[in-house]
Design an enzyme around this catalytic site. Sequence first.
Site: not given
Ligand code: ATP
Ligand code: MG
Length: 349
Positions: A119, A211, A214
């Site tokens: 990040k 991955k 968001k």
């Molecule tokens: P950001 O990009 O802001 O970090 P994010 O998509 O990674 O957002 P988080 O809020 O950080 O989402 O994570 C919320 C939950 O979703 C966590 O348990 C994380 O492990 C899971 N998660 C996030 N992205 C994935 C993915 N691509 N596949 C499976 N689980 C995910």
């Molecule tokens: Mg995340």
Amino acid sequence: MSLPAKAAPRVFSGMQPTGNLHLGNYLGAMVRWVEMQNSHDCIFCVVDMHAITAAWQDPVDLKNQTRAVTAAYIAAGIDPKRSILFNQSQVPEHAELAWIFNCVARLGWLNRMTQFKEKAGKDRENASVGLYAYPNLMAADILAYRATHVPVGEDQKQHLELARDIAQKFNHDYAESLAAAGFPDGFFPLPEPVIMGPATRVMSLRDGTKKMSKSEPSDLSRINMTDDADTIAKKIQKAKTDPEPLPSEEAGLASRPEADNLVGIYAALDGTTKAKVLQQHGGAQFSTFKKALVELAVSHIGPVNAEMSRLLGDPAEIDRILGEGARRAKAIAGPIVDQVKDIVGFLRS
Ligand code: ATP
Ligand code: MG
């Protein structure tokens, strides 16, 4: 020293209101949360304090995103009566315990965290201190409730290991004070990650080696839980693939990250395994398989999406649910963090 083996099982997990929840959040974590409500006491949090660590968030958007993520939890099956559902910033114990953990965790531990490296990117000097200390706050989120199980996606495994290291070092550093306070086996349990199912790491639709996130700028990289049927169809049709038909066995997915990802998503949505999906679709061209995947994804996301919109029609009710959840959360975290203050040697009068 033995650790508090008999800690009552308790589940804690959270998501950041950094944007729309996507299929990765849903399949990697939320499906598990809904299941675990049947077997555990569960606490689910919208981690708004984490959401300001990476990029500046517009204050009005942040409030609305917090409500939207709450609505998504409920629409996906989190029952705010049975489980505790709240936003992090309403329970100040998270920040208080995080400060103590800032003084327990070592710089060397945080320097290894891959999420920070990804990040912060090349401009590390300009990353916020909060982004660097994020894993300490996450450890505090979990341990303020002495939670034992943390259902998350694969990407959070390293942070969970750090939370265990922090719990262990705290138990060790304060062993004498803990024994005097009646905790000869340590105070914090070592929280276990619960990472299960065929889609613990859903990948970007544009790049099978990254991955789904968001915070990724390209909206085409992810399927949001708020996307309508046409948008879902467009994104899946545009998803990157290779020119070969699908293999009939899982081993054939080995060096094909995009194919592996789409098959994994299909399996998770259908509640089955990749092997079974390939038994059915092996030999198919992507054009055919993608049509089936669109149908399956729309049939899952459509109802969640509709329920989310309905709930968001009454934001005051969402705020009320979060307030009530915060009161229940504080009733647990308050006494735990008070005990921690006594153990550490902070005077309370
Ligand atoms: P950001 O990009 O802001 O970090 P994010 O998509 O990674 O957002 P988080 O809020 O950080 O989402 O994570 C919320 C939950 O979703 C966590 O348990 C994380 O492990 C899971 N998660 C996030 N992205 C994935 C993915 N691509 N596949 C499976 N689980 C995910
Ligand atoms: Mg995340």
